[in-house]
Scaffold this motif. Structure first.
Motif, mmCIF file in Angstrom:
data_model
loop_
_atom_site.group_PDB
_atom_site.id
_atom_site.type_symbol
_atom_site.label_atom_id
_atom_site.label_comp_id
_atom_site.label_asym_id
_atom_site.label_seq_id
_atom_site.Cartn_x
_atom_site.Cartn_y
_atom_site.Cartn_z
ATOM 1 N N GLY A 63 37.497 32.988 32.524
ATOM 2 C CA GLY A 63 37.920 33.967 33.506
ATOM 3 C C GLY A 63 38.186 35.330 32.907
ATOM 4 N N LEU A 64 38.297 36.309 33.784
ATOM 5 C CA LEU A 64 38.742 37.657 33.444
ATOM 6 C C LEU A 64 40.087 37.834 34.121
ATOM 7 C CD1 LEU A 64 38.284 40.482 32.261
ATOM 8 C CD2 LEU A 64 37.039 41.064 34.362
ATOM 9 N N TRP A 65 41.131 37.985 33.298
ATOM 10 C CA TRP A 65 42.497 37.937 33.821
ATOM 11 C C TRP A 65 43.197 39.271 33.661
ATOM 12 C CZ3 TRP A 65 43.953 33.131 30.396
ATOM 13 C CH2 TRP A 65 43.163 32.032 30.770
ATOM 14 N N PRO A 66 43.858 39.765 34.703
ATOM 15 C CA PRO A 66 44.693 40.953 34.552
ATOM 16 C C PRO A 66 45.986 40.604 33.828
ATOM 17 C CG PRO A 66 44.890 40.095 36.781
ATOM 18 C CD PRO A 66 43.867 39.250 36.087
ATOM 19 N N GLU A 67 46.464 41.528 33.010
ATOM 20 C CA GLU A 67 47.689 41.337 32.253
ATOM 21 C C GLU A 67 48.711 42.406 32.632
ATOM 22 O OE1 GLU A 67 48.310 39.014 29.080
ATOM 23 O OE2 GLU A 67 47.316 38.090 30.793
ATOM 24 N N ALA A 68 49.974 42.094 32.466
ATOM 25 C CA ALA A 68 51.055 43.060 32.649
ATOM 26 C C ALA A 68 51.621 43.424 31.281
ATOM 27 C CB ALA A 68 52.137 42.470 33.547
ATOM 28 N N LYS A 69 52.674 44.207 31.248
ATOM 29 C CA LYS A 69 53.305 44.560 29.985
ATOM 30 C C LYS A 69 54.226 43.459 29.481
ATOM 31 C CE LYS A 69 53.111 49.589 30.314
ATOM 32 N NZ LYS A 69 53.871 50.870 30.297
ATOM 33 N N GLU A 70 54.290 42.373 30.217
ATOM 34 C CA GLU A 70 55.125 41.232 29.876
ATOM 35 C C GLU A 70 54.374 39.965 30.251
ATOM 36 O OE1 GLU A 70 58.587 41.972 32.184
ATOM 37 O OE2 GLU A 70 57.565 41.650 34.084
ATOM 38 N N PRO A 71 54.876 38.796 29.883
ATOM 39 C CA PRO A 71 54.135 37.557 30.144
ATOM 40 C C PRO A 71 53.840 37.276 31.613
ATOM 41 C CG PRO A 71 55.847 37.187 28.505
ATOM 42 C CD PRO A 71 56.075 38.562 29.046
ATOM 43 N N ASN A 72 54.638 37.790 32.541
ATOM 44 C CA ASN A 72 54.428 37.481 33.962
ATOM 45 C C ASN A 72 53.291 38.318 34.541
ATOM 46 O OD1 ASN A 72 56.476 35.539 34.105
ATOM 47 N ND2 ASN A 72 58.030 37.118 34.402
ATOM 48 N N HIS A 73 52.063 37.899 34.260
ATOM 49 C CA HIS A 73 50.879 38.641 34.702
ATOM 50 C C HIS A 73 50.702 38.540 36.216
ATOM 51 C CE1 HIS A 73 48.937 34.745 35.215
ATOM 52 N NE2 HIS A 73 49.403 34.415 34.032
ATOM 53 N N PRO A 74 50.020 39.509 36.820
ATOM 54 C CA PRO A 74 49.782 39.432 38.265
ATOM 55 C C PRO A 74 48.856 38.272 38.617
ATOM 56 C CG PRO A 74 48.586 41.274 37.308
ATOM 57 C CD PRO A 74 49.469 40.734 36.228
ATOM 58 N N GLN A 75 49.112 37.647 39.753
ATOM 59 C CA GLN A 75 48.255 36.558 40.208
ATOM 60 C C GLN A 75 48.455 36.343 41.711
ATOM 61 O OE1 GLN A 75 49.639 33.238 37.796
ATOM 62 N NE2 GLN A 75 51.181 32.674 39.304
ATOM 63 N N TYR A 76 47.407 35.817 42.339
ATOM 64 C CA TYR A 76 47.433 35.521 43.778
ATOM 65 C C TYR A 76 47.966 36.717 44.577
ATOM 66 C CZ TYR A 76 46.829 30.690 42.204
ATOM 67 O OH TYR A 76 46.367 29.533 41.616
ATOM 68 N N CYS A 77 47.375 37.883 44.341
ATOM 69 C CA CYS A 77 47.899 39.107 44.952
ATOM 70 C C CYS A 77 47.653 39.180 46.453
ATOM 71 C CB CYS A 77 47.294 40.327 44.269
ATOM 72 S SG CYS A 77 47.866 40.528 42.555
ATOM 73 N N ARG A 78 46.643 38.482 46.927
ATOM 74 C CA ARG A 78 46.388 38.449 48.372
ATOM 75 C C ARG A 78 45.578 37.200 48.693
ATOM 76 N NH1 ARG A 78 42.125 41.667 46.523
ATOM 77 N NH2 ARG A 78 40.123 41.213 47.528
ATOM 78 N N THR A 79 45.527 36.856 49.943
ATOM 79 C CA THR A 79 44.756 35.690 50.383
ATOM 80 C C THR A 79 43.275 36.035 50.410
ATOM 81 O OG1 THR A 79 46.606 34.939 51.739
ATOM 82 C CG2 THR A 79 44.437 34.008 52.223
ATOM 83 N N VAL A 80 42.459 35.158 49.857
ATOM 84 C CA VAL A 80 41.010 35.378 49.848
ATOM 85 C C VAL A 80 40.323 34.180 50.497
ATOM 86 C CG1 VAL A 80 41.108 36.798 47.772
ATOM 87 C CG2 VAL A 80 40.711 34.349 47.559
ATOM 88 N N GLY A 81 39.113 34.401 50.956
ATOM 89 C CA GLY A 81 38.353 33.339 51.593
ATOM 90 C C GLY A 81 37.509 32.562 50.593
ATOM 91 N N VAL A 82 36.732 31.638 51.125
ATOM 92 C CA VAL A 82 35.822 30.838 50.300
ATOM 93 C C VAL A 82 34.693 31.724 49.801
ATOM 94 C CG1 VAL A 82 34.230 28.886 50.307
ATOM 95 C CG2 VAL A 82 36.397 28.742 51.564
ATOM 96 N N LEU A 83 34.334 31.567 48.544
ATOM 97 C CA LEU A 83 33.258 32.367 47.973
ATOM 98 C C LEU A 83 31.943 32.109 48.689
ATOM 99 C CD1 LEU A 83 33.843 32.031 44.117
ATOM 100 C CD2 LEU A 83 34.120 34.101 45.508
ATOM 101 N N PRO A 84 31.171 33.143 48.988
ATOM 102 C CA PRO A 84 29.835 32.933 49.550
ATOM 103 C C PRO A 84 28.954 32.158 48.580
ATOM 104 C CG PRO A 84 30.527 35.232 49.776
ATOM 105 C CD PRO A 84 31.520 34.568 48.867
ATOM 106 N N ARG A 85 28.057 31.361 49.115
ATOM 107 C CA ARG A 85 27.161 30.568 48.266
ATOM 108 C C ARG A 85 26.361 31.462 47.320
ATOM 109 N NH1 ARG A 85 25.965 25.295 50.026
ATOM 110 N NH2 ARG A 85 23.870 25.476 49.148
ATOM 111 N N ARG A 86 26.006 32.646 47.782
ATOM 112 C CA ARG A 86 25.235 33.562 46.950
ATOM 113 C C ARG A 86 26.014 33.965 45.701
ATOM 114 N NH1 ARG A 86 26.163 38.621 47.226
ATOM 115 N NH2 ARG A 86 27.001 38.413 49.344
ATOM 116 N N VAL A 87 27.302 34.214 45.849
ATOM 117 C CA VAL A 87 28.134 34.595 44.707
ATOM 118 C C VAL A 87 28.247 33.431 43.722
ATOM 119 C CG1 VAL A 87 30.466 35.269 43.991
ATOM 120 C CG2 VAL A 87 29.418 36.336 45.999
ATOM 121 N N VAL A 88 28.420 32.226 44.236
ATOM 122 C CA VAL A 88 28.475 31.048 43.362
ATOM 123 C C VAL A 88 27.162 30.899 42.600
ATOM 124 C CG1 VAL A 88 28.671 28.539 43.295
ATOM 125 C CG2 VAL A 88 30.164 29.868 44.809
ATOM 126 N N ALA A 89 26.033 31.050 43.307
ATOM 127 C CA ALA A 89 24.729 30.893 42.668
ATOM 128 C C ALA A 89 24.505 31.931 41.571
ATOM 129 C CB ALA A 89 23.621 30.990 43.713
#
Length: 203
Positions: free
Chosen positions: A52-78
């Protein structure tokens, strides 16, 4: 869906490009239906893959699950299945990390692909045999081999993660907000440089 306690919208201070060593991940999972794409050998054998490519903060508590997202389109998975050979992993990375970095999955995975494809990888089969020839392989040596092959990448921008038994699990590359390599924050260090590691070559 993440629990409310898992949602963190802290400011982004940098990124981590996390590369998983597939032979180690797949050890014992060759017949696991959940790991079919990556571990069965049906679409080839993998070396390093993008965890993965992960965002980091200035401390161990990195940002995550910032908003609700839908299911990935099949094209993106492919488009990304050869980079991260698990639809479930792709969905998880987009939901947990991509939601904090990009407006669309195309933008998130596009950035990850560019970064991953720019990396020159060491000869891992040769490296794996060095301990067999009497040359200890350490986390620092592996980091230096990566740095030697990649302009602008220094060994202190690389974190090596091993299993409890000392086998190579992941290589993580620390990046600044401009996506250029930077020294890894102290809180993110894993295997000390002198840690001796082993590399599983797979089947």
């Amino acid at each position: 869906m993440p629990q409310p306690s898992q949602i963190r919208r802290s400011a982004i201070d940098g990124y981590v490009l996390t590369l998983s060593w597939s032979p180690e991940h797949c050890r014992g999972r060759e017949r696991d239906p959940a790991g079919r794409f990556q571990c069965s050998g049906e679409i080839g054998d993998f070396g390093f893959v993008l965890h993965g490519l992960w965002p980091e903060a200035k401390e161990p508590n990195h940002p995550q699950y910032c908003r609700t997202v839908g299911v990935l389109p099949r094209r993106v998975v492919a488009e990304n299945i050869c980079l991260s050979p698990s639809p479930q992993l792709l969905q998880h990375q987009w939901a947990k990390h991509g939601s904090c970095m990009a407006r669309t999955p195309e933008a998130y995975f596009g950035a990850a692909r560019l970064l991953f494809n720019a990396i020159e990888f060491p000869d891992m089969a040769r490296l794996s045999r060095e301990p067999e020839r009497g040359t200890p392989l350490t986390a620092q040596v592996l980091a230096e081999r990566f740095a030697d092959l990649n302009e602008g990448l220094t060994s202190d921008a690389i974190i090596v993660k091993t299993t409890d038994k000392g086998w190579l699990d992941e290589v993580r590359i620390c990046l600044g907000r401009n996506f250029k390599p930077r020294q890894c924050p102290q809180f993110s260090r894993l295997a000390p440089g002198k840690t001796q590691i082993k590399i599983w070559r797979g089947r």
